[in-house]
Design a protein around this motif. Structure first.
Motif, mmCIF file in Angstrom:
data_model
loop_
_atom_site.group_PDB
_atom_site.id
_atom_site.type_symbol
_atom_site.label_atom_id
_atom_site.label_comp_id
_atom_site.label_asym_id
_atom_site.label_seq_id
_atom_site.Cartn_x
_atom_site.Cartn_y
_atom_site.Cartn_z
ATOM 1 N N ARG A 69 -30.155 53.955 -20.263
ATOM 2 C CA ARG A 69 -30.256 54.136 -19.108
ATOM 3 C C ARG A 69 -31.004 55.039 -18.929
ATOM 4 N N GLN A 70 -30.229 54.796 -17.229
ATOM 5 C CA GLN A 70 -31.815 55.908 -16.089
ATOM 6 C C GLN A 70 -31.001 57.317 -16.284
ATOM 7 N N PHE A 71 -31.774 58.111 -15.866
ATOM 8 C CA PHE A 71 -31.285 59.480 -15.439
ATOM 9 C C PHE A 71 -31.762 60.353 -14.432
ATOM 10 N N PHE A 72 -30.716 60.311 -13.121
ATOM 11 C CA PHE A 72 -31.740 60.848 -12.315
ATOM 12 C C PHE A 72 -31.471 62.052 -11.612
ATOM 13 N N ILE A 73 -32.652 62.323 -12.159
ATOM 14 C CA ILE A 73 -33.120 64.193 -11.742
ATOM 15 C C ILE A 73 -33.226 64.944 -10.137
ATOM 16 N N ALA A 74 -33.380 63.405 -9.716
ATOM 17 C CA ALA A 74 -33.283 64.044 -8.181
ATOM 18 C C ALA A 74 -32.363 62.709 -7.288
ATOM 19 N N LYS A 75 -31.454 62.664 -6.998
ATOM 20 C CA LYS A 75 -31.418 61.905 -5.617
ATOM 21 C C LYS A 75 -30.739 61.949 -4.570
ATOM 22 N N ASP A 76 -30.199 61.494 -3.647
ATOM 23 C CA ASP A 76 -29.891 61.289 -2.275
ATOM 24 C C ASP A 76 -29.520 59.242 -1.606
ATOM 25 N N PHE A 77 -28.485 59.226 -2.219
ATOM 26 C CA PHE A 77 -27.922 58.654 -2.252
ATOM 27 C C PHE A 77 -27.137 58.406 -1.130
ATOM 28 N N GLY A 78 -27.401 59.218 -0.029
ATOM 29 C CA GLY A 78 -26.723 59.190 1.339
ATOM 30 C C GLY A 78 -24.716 58.780 1.572
ATOM 31 N N GLY A 79 -24.384 59.408 0.123
ATOM 32 C CA GLY A 79 -22.555 59.579 -0.209
ATOM 33 C C GLY A 79 -22.048 58.730 -0.554
ATOM 34 N N LEU A 80 -23.202 57.567 -0.570
ATOM 35 C CA LEU A 80 -21.917 56.661 -1.179
ATOM 36 C C LEU A 80 -22.090 56.211 -2.541
ATOM 37 N N LEU A 81 -22.816 56.554 -3.042
ATOM 38 C CA LEU A 81 -22.640 56.708 -4.540
ATOM 39 C C LEU A 81 -23.006 57.894 -5.358
ATOM 40 N N GLU A 82 -22.350 57.603 -6.185
ATOM 41 C CA GLU A 82 -21.315 59.162 -7.051
ATOM 42 C C GLU A 82 -22.289 58.772 -8.942
ATOM 43 N N ALA A 83 -23.297 58.999 -8.390
ATOM 44 C CA ALA A 83 -23.878 59.094 -10.622
ATOM 45 C C ALA A 83 -24.770 59.561 -11.033
ATOM 46 N N ASP A 84 -24.759 60.124 -12.658
ATOM 47 C CA ASP A 84 -26.004 61.072 -12.883
ATOM 48 C C ASP A 84 -26.142 60.541 -13.192
ATOM 49 N N GLU A 85 -26.052 58.709 -14.156
ATOM 50 C CA GLU A 85 -27.237 58.387 -14.869
ATOM 51 C C GLU A 85 -26.502 56.707 -14.456
ATOM 52 N N VAL A 86 -26.931 55.890 -14.885
ATOM 53 C CA VAL A 86 -26.588 54.631 -15.236
ATOM 54 C C VAL A 86 -27.001 53.469 -16.304
ATOM 55 N N PRO A 87 -26.302 52.282 -16.887
ATOM 56 C CA PRO A 87 -26.200 51.996 -17.666
ATOM 57 C C PRO A 87 -28.184 51.236 -17.389
ATOM 58 N N ARG A 88 -28.888 51.218 -18.573
ATOM 59 C CA ARG A 88 -30.294 50.860 -18.234
ATOM 60 C C ARG A 88 -30.695 49.347 -17.323
ATOM 61 N N HIS A 89 -29.620 48.583 -18.656
ATOM 62 C CA HIS A 89 -29.404 47.088 -17.385
ATOM 63 C C HIS A 89 -28.462 46.686 -16.437
ATOM 64 N N LEU A 90 -28.339 47.510 -15.223
ATOM 65 C CA LEU A 90 -27.976 47.337 -14.099
ATOM 66 C C LEU A 90 -29.033 47.889 -13.353
ATOM 67 N N THR A 91 -29.913 48.769 -14.207
ATOM 68 C CA THR A 91 -30.902 49.019 -13.054
ATOM 69 C C THR A 91 -31.646 48.178 -12.581
ATOM 70 N N LEU A 92 -32.398 48.513 -11.119
ATOM 71 C CA LEU A 92 -33.265 47.627 -10.675
ATOM 72 C C LEU A 92 -35.386 48.031 -10.950
ATOM 73 N N CYS A 93 -34.924 49.983 -11.474
ATOM 74 C CA CYS A 93 -35.985 50.080 -12.231
ATOM 75 C C CYS A 93 -36.052 50.507 -13.398
#
Length: 281
Positions: A69-93
């Motif tokens: 997974r990817q765990f976000f330690i800080a983020k500003d998605f402009g209100g369009l996304l709501e997530a503290d983490e995401v499965p790694r296999h779906l990330t760009l990063c």
């Protein structure tokens, strides 16, 4: 990142990135940082704000990636996304973990692999993406500091340099926190062992009171009496304090404030936090 609508692996042709050659060591360091699952956005938000100011991008985020997974330690998605983490296999990063150099994609829609990511093909329809790896001194990529736009972009060389400096500074902060935690843990274990040998009937709460005296914090009266009996503390009708014996223990166990300044500070390669604001002048 995840859109608000759940997306399964079967609903996309997005392909997971190959694992970095040093994945085992990289993932072990990520776990050792102690950052995963710890919500400290107030501490890291300045890096997201600065990334937006440097690049002019409306979206910025930073996070670490472990094995799944990817765990976000800080983020500003402009209100369009709501997530503290995401499965790694779906990330760009995940595609930025294999190199210590920035990965900048002016138009994700034209990238042979990233164009299939759900964030590109579906809402919020990201277009520009820039990822700046968080690289340790021994070359391990912990995660990324990223900026996003909804239109194609090109980064100027000075912007890339400033973003790299910003990512380096964030990595330094994470590593200093890790080293400080390791140092404190080592000292606490050493102190507990010392008291177990010299005062086997000392309770954990009394060790806590000793530590409170070391840093000038209030001490429970009952616990203080026990420390006085052992000659470690004194009351004398005034504010409680350590005796000469107590200060000797404090020094032997490395509990003076100055000892917590790790030599990593002298190895600093990134900018000072005050210098971050100078980047946008």
């Amino acid at each position: 990142m995840l859109a608000k609508k759940p997306i399964s692996a079967e609903e996309t042709t997005f392909e997971a990135a190959p694992l970095p050659a040093n994945e085992a060591a990289r993932n072990a360091r990520v776990q050792r940082t102690g950052v995963m699952d710890v919500h400290q956005e107030d501490r890291y938000r300045i890096y997201v704000d600065m990334a937006q100011l440097i690049t002019g991008c409306p979206v910025a985020y930073t996070g670490l990636l472990d094995d799944d997974r990817q765990f976000f330690i800080a983020k500003d998605f402009g209100g369009l996304l709501e997530a503290d983490e995401v499965p790694r296999h779906l990330t760009l990063c995940q595609y930025a973990l294999g190199s210590t150099q920035p990965m900048i994609v002016p138009d994700l829609r034209e990238h042979p692999k990233l164009k299939h990511n759900p964030l590109v093909t579906d809402s919020p329809n990201w277009v520009f993406w820039g990822a700046y790896p968080l690289v340790t001194q021994d070359g391990l990529v912990l995660g990324t500091l990223c900026t996003v736009d909804y239109k194609p972009r090109e980064m100027e060389a000075v912007q890339v340099q400033r973003m790299q400096a910003l990512a380096n500074n964030l990595t330094l902060l994470i590593m200093l926190q890790m080293e400080e935690r390791d140092a404190i843990t080592e000292r606490m274990a050493k102190l507990a062992g010392y008291f177990h040998r010299t005062h086997p009937d000392m309770r954990p709460a009394e060790i806590e009171s000793f530590l409170n005296l070391c840093c000038g914090q209030p001490v429970n009266v009952g616990h203080l009496d026990r420390l006085i009996q052992w000659g470690i503390a004194t009351g004398n009708g005034t504010a409680p304090d350590l005796t000469a014996k107590g200060r000797e223990i404090q020094a032997e166990q490395g509990l003076h404030a100055a000892t917590f300044r790790r030599n990593a500070l002298s190895q600093k390669t990134a900018v000072d936090i005050e210098d971050l604001f100078a980047m946008i002048d």
